[in-house]
Design a protein around this motif. Sequence first.
Motif, PDB file in Angstrom:
ATOM      1  N   ARG A  21       0.706  -1.390   0.115  1.00 27.36           N
ATOM      2  CA  ARG A  21       0.086  -0.045   0.083  1.00 27.36           C
ATOM      3  C   ARG A  21       0.844   1.381  -0.025  1.00 27.36           C
ATOM      4  NH1 ARG A  21      -4.936  -0.141  -2.011  1.00 27.36           N
ATOM      5  NH2 ARG A  21      -3.836  -1.441  -3.276  1.00 27.36           N
ATOM      6  N   TYR A  25       0.040   3.897  -2.561  1.00 27.33           N
ATOM      7  CA  TYR A  25      -0.502   5.305  -2.358  1.00 27.33           C
ATOM      8  C   TYR A  25       0.760   6.567  -2.537  1.00 27.33           C
ATOM      9  CZ  TYR A  25      -4.907   3.927  -0.498  1.00 27.33           C
ATOM     10  OH  TYR A  25      -6.390   3.170  -0.297  1.00 27.33           O
ATOM     11  N   TYR A  58      -9.774  -1.027  -9.067  1.00 30.77           N
ATOM     12  CA  TYR A  58     -10.810  -1.938  -8.415  1.00 30.77           C
ATOM     13  C   TYR A  58     -11.523  -2.719  -9.227  1.00 30.77           C
ATOM     14  CZ  TYR A  58      -9.439   0.372  -4.191  1.00 30.77           C
ATOM     15  OH  TYR A  58      -8.554   0.681  -2.778  1.00 30.77           O
ATOM     16  N   LYS A 124      -4.427  -7.751  -4.579  1.00 27.01           N
ATOM     17  CA  LYS A 124      -5.450  -7.281  -3.584  1.00 27.01           C
ATOM     18  C   LYS A 124      -6.568  -8.215  -2.988  1.00 27.01           C
ATOM     19  CE  LYS A 124      -6.866  -3.429  -1.178  1.00 27.01           C
ATOM     20  NZ  LYS A 124      -6.190  -3.115   0.049  1.00 27.01           N
ATOM     21  N   TYR A 150      -5.910  -4.458   8.331  1.00 31.92           N
ATOM     22  CA  TYR A 150      -6.468  -2.874   7.871  1.00 31.92           C
ATOM     23  C   TYR A 150      -5.594  -1.907   8.527  1.00 31.92           C
ATOM     24  CZ  TYR A 150      -9.974  -0.089   5.454  1.00 31.92           C
ATOM     25  OH  TYR A 150     -10.523   0.774   4.781  1.00 31.92           O
ATOM     26  N   VAL A 153      -2.409  -1.736   6.153  1.00 32.48           N
ATOM     27  CA  VAL A 153      -2.704  -1.275   5.109  1.00 32.48           C
ATOM     28  C   VAL A 153      -2.454   0.203   5.183  1.00 32.48           C
ATOM     29  CG1 VAL A 153      -4.584  -0.689   3.710  1.00 32.48           C
ATOM     30  CG2 VAL A 153      -4.236  -3.032   4.119  1.00 32.48           C
ATOM     31  N   TRP A 310     -18.503   4.457   0.165  1.00 35.00           N
ATOM     32  CA  TRP A 310     -17.246   4.883  -0.532  1.00 35.00           C
ATOM     33  C   TRP A 310     -17.462   6.068  -1.099  1.00 35.00           C
ATOM     34  CZ3 TRP A 310     -13.297   3.342   1.783  1.00 35.00           C
ATOM     35  CH2 TRP A 310     -13.100   2.082   2.573  1.00 35.00           C
ATOM     36  N   GLU A 314     -14.809   9.013  -0.677  1.00 33.93           N
ATOM     37  CA  GLU A 314     -14.038   9.200  -1.573  1.00 33.93           C
ATOM     38  C   GLU A 314     -13.885  10.847  -2.100  1.00 33.93           C
ATOM     39  OE1 GLU A 314     -11.101   7.794  -2.467  1.00 33.93           O
ATOM     40  OE2 GLU A 314     -11.757   5.685  -1.812  1.00 33.93           O
ATOM     41  N   GLU A 420     -15.280   4.058   8.867  1.00 30.08           N
ATOM     42  CA  GLU A 420     -14.497   2.963   7.949  1.00 30.08           C
ATOM     43  C   GLU A 420     -14.259   1.953   8.706  1.00 30.08           C
ATOM     44  OE1 GLU A 420     -11.041   5.097   6.679  1.00 30.08           O
ATOM     45  OE2 GLU A 420     -10.442   3.090   5.337  1.00 30.08           O
ATOM     46  N   SER A 424     -15.378  -1.020   6.725  1.00 27.70           N
ATOM     47  CA  SER A 424     -14.200  -1.918   5.825  1.00 27.70           C
ATOM     48  C   SER A 424     -13.780  -3.156   6.239  1.00 27.70           C
ATOM     49  CB  SER A 424     -13.348  -0.589   5.156  1.00 27.70           C
ATOM     50  OG  SER A 424     -12.572  -1.247   4.349  1.00 27.70           O
ATOM     51  N   TYR A 448     -14.364  -5.776  -3.663  1.00 32.21           N
ATOM     52  CA  TYR A 448     -13.597  -4.531  -4.138  1.00 32.21           C
ATOM     53  C   TYR A 448     -14.280  -3.728  -5.128  1.00 32.21           C
ATOM     54  CZ  TYR A 448      -9.866  -5.476  -0.788  1.00 32.21           C
ATOM     55  OH  TYR A 448      -9.063  -5.744   0.129  1.00 32.21           O
ATOM     56  N   ASN A 451     -16.129  -0.688  -5.025  1.00 28.47           N
ATOM     57  CA  ASN A 451     -15.264   0.489  -4.787  1.00 28.47           C
ATOM     58  C   ASN A 451     -14.913   1.206  -6.270  1.00 28.47           C
ATOM     59  OD1 ASN A 451     -13.667   1.207  -2.453  1.00 28.47           O
ATOM     60  ND2 ASN A 451     -13.579  -0.837  -2.281  1.00 28.47           N
TER      61      ASN A 451
HETATM   62  N1  GLN Z   1      -7.595   2.074   2.278  1.00 31.27           N
HETATM   63  C1  GLN Z   1      -7.843   0.658   2.010  1.00 31.27           C
HETATM   64  C2  GLN Z   1      -6.976  -0.116   1.040  1.00 31.27           C
HETATM   65  O1  GLN Z   1      -6.497   0.775   0.334  1.00 31.27           O
HETATM   66  C3  GLN Z   1      -9.415   0.545   1.712  1.00 31.27           C
HETATM   67  C4  GLN Z   1      -9.785   1.065   0.356  1.00 31.27           C
HETATM   68  C5  GLN Z   1     -10.945   0.728  -0.260  1.00 31.27           C
HETATM   69  O2  GLN Z   1     -11.730  -0.618   0.111  1.00 31.27           O
HETATM   70  N2  GLN Z   1     -11.693   1.639  -0.746  1.00 31.27           N
HETATM   71  O3  GLN Z   1      -7.033  -0.905   1.019  1.00 31.27           O
END
Ligand code: GLN
Length: 515
Positions: A21, A25, A58, A124, A150, A153, A310, A314, A420, A424, A448, A451
């Motif tokens: 991650r 990111y 996703y 993922k 999580y 992550v 989401w 988001e 969350e 999640s 997923y 998402n």
């Molecule tokens: N932030 C979490 C991840 O990257 C959840 C992302 C999501 O499911 N939108 O896994």
Amino acid sequence: MSSPRHPKGLYLIFATSTAERFSYYGMRAIFILFLTQALLFDTEKAASIYGSYTGLVYLTPLIGGYIADKYWGIRRSIFWGAVMMAAGQFLMFFSASMLESVSMSHALMYSGLALLILGNGCFKPTVSTLVGQLYEPNDKRLDAAYTIFYMGVNVGSFLAPLVCGYFGETGDPHDFKWGFLIAGIVTLLVVLLFETQKNKYIVSPAGEQIGIVPDAKTGAKQEKEQPSTAADVAKRKKEKRTNGLMLCGLTVLLGVLFYKLFAGDWVSVGIFTACIVLPTSILLDGSLTKIERSRIFVIYIIAFFVIFFWAAYEQAGASLTLFAAEQTDRTILGWDMPASWFQSFNPFFVVILAAVMPGVWRAFDKRGMEPASPTKQAIGLLLLSLGYLVICFGVKDVQPGVKVSMLWLVGLYFIHTMGEICLSPIGLSMVNKLTPVRFASLMMGIWYMSNAAANKFAGVLSGLYPEAGKVKSLLGYRIETMFDFFLIFVVMSAAASLILFLLTKKLQRMMHGVR
Ligand code: GLN
């Protein structure tokens, strides 16, 4: 009495996911800036590439999940997924290293994105499925295990923008490459870590190696235990043919419908068509028993509600960042905090809350009051609505041009993160509990996929962000102020939460004993 320790494999998955991650990111944090400042795309084109990338990332877990269940098995999918992602990051690095040759750097960037999308699709859903497979079915520690996963992550998500942003976003477009290089090297660490440690730690509670054989083969063994005659086999074949034809028809029909609806945007057409056709194809699978089908149906219903979560959540990367930049006072002791830093609040809060929540659920459990999974999802939605309600108060009587205290936005992010944490990781755990093992990674892919739909929907909603001189409206509701805008999310999430609350009893019955 505290809960027994978690298997060591969970911590290997934790570390692997932190690194993976981090790379995802880290690249994402500088990507849109790279597109506009180094590759010199206009904002609209850059936003469209960015949106398609995050949407497709996703969508591919469906394909990756299918390949893992049927052919590769989890370990191989994780390995190739990470290798593809590392290669993708290095292509981004090369793209950013030859900005002078425009067509070459564009071609390298698109190839890099393709590899990142495919790699993520393999990695993922399988890594998420693997967490559950370290435990016996119905193990009470499963929600806690997914919450710890999580946390891993989010450790990666928190650190990545700070590091990749520091080295990549210096004001000189030639420096973006360092951000991508760091992301690439960290992805190689994922491969190395997983490959060298998997045999030692990725084992079942009985000590057997897991994730080697595709889950469909393990599940097929159980199926074979039910006697089947020649007539049964012929009947199944016929069923398969009819289903295949029906699904082709449905794909064409929806493809045409969505093509018209989204004015030829192929990414949206692909995402929304897949969102309906693939779940339908699993439901039609003749090998499912009545109970399995009913449990899978529960996942679909909840995945649908989760889209609203989401889509509102988001807004963080889009309208809420604009709000941070334009209408939030970001000065701390004379220093002006960058608007993009607000995005680090969420992963930071996740790490803290993920440490606390398993204890909270255990305390509820001791009193026999732990909510079932669908109720936790509804609570998550309610908290999301509450977060927006709080900021509605913050902006209520504020005149245009006046900036509000950053506490409103920080408060919103804190409440959203509480939501969350209820929704999640518990959702991932629920998918694991409700899915027959032979569809384990594919169903994670479906989860997923909500998402993917949500990200597209979020883009549409953030387009309603009020702008001076423009009249915007949604189903006849006029959006002129920030209050009007935030109110949409209050109502949308509260409505979704309420309906889900009303459905929880029925959903629990359909789960047949799983909580
Ligand atoms: N932030 C979490 C991840 O990257 C959840 C992302 C999501 O499911 N939108 O896994």
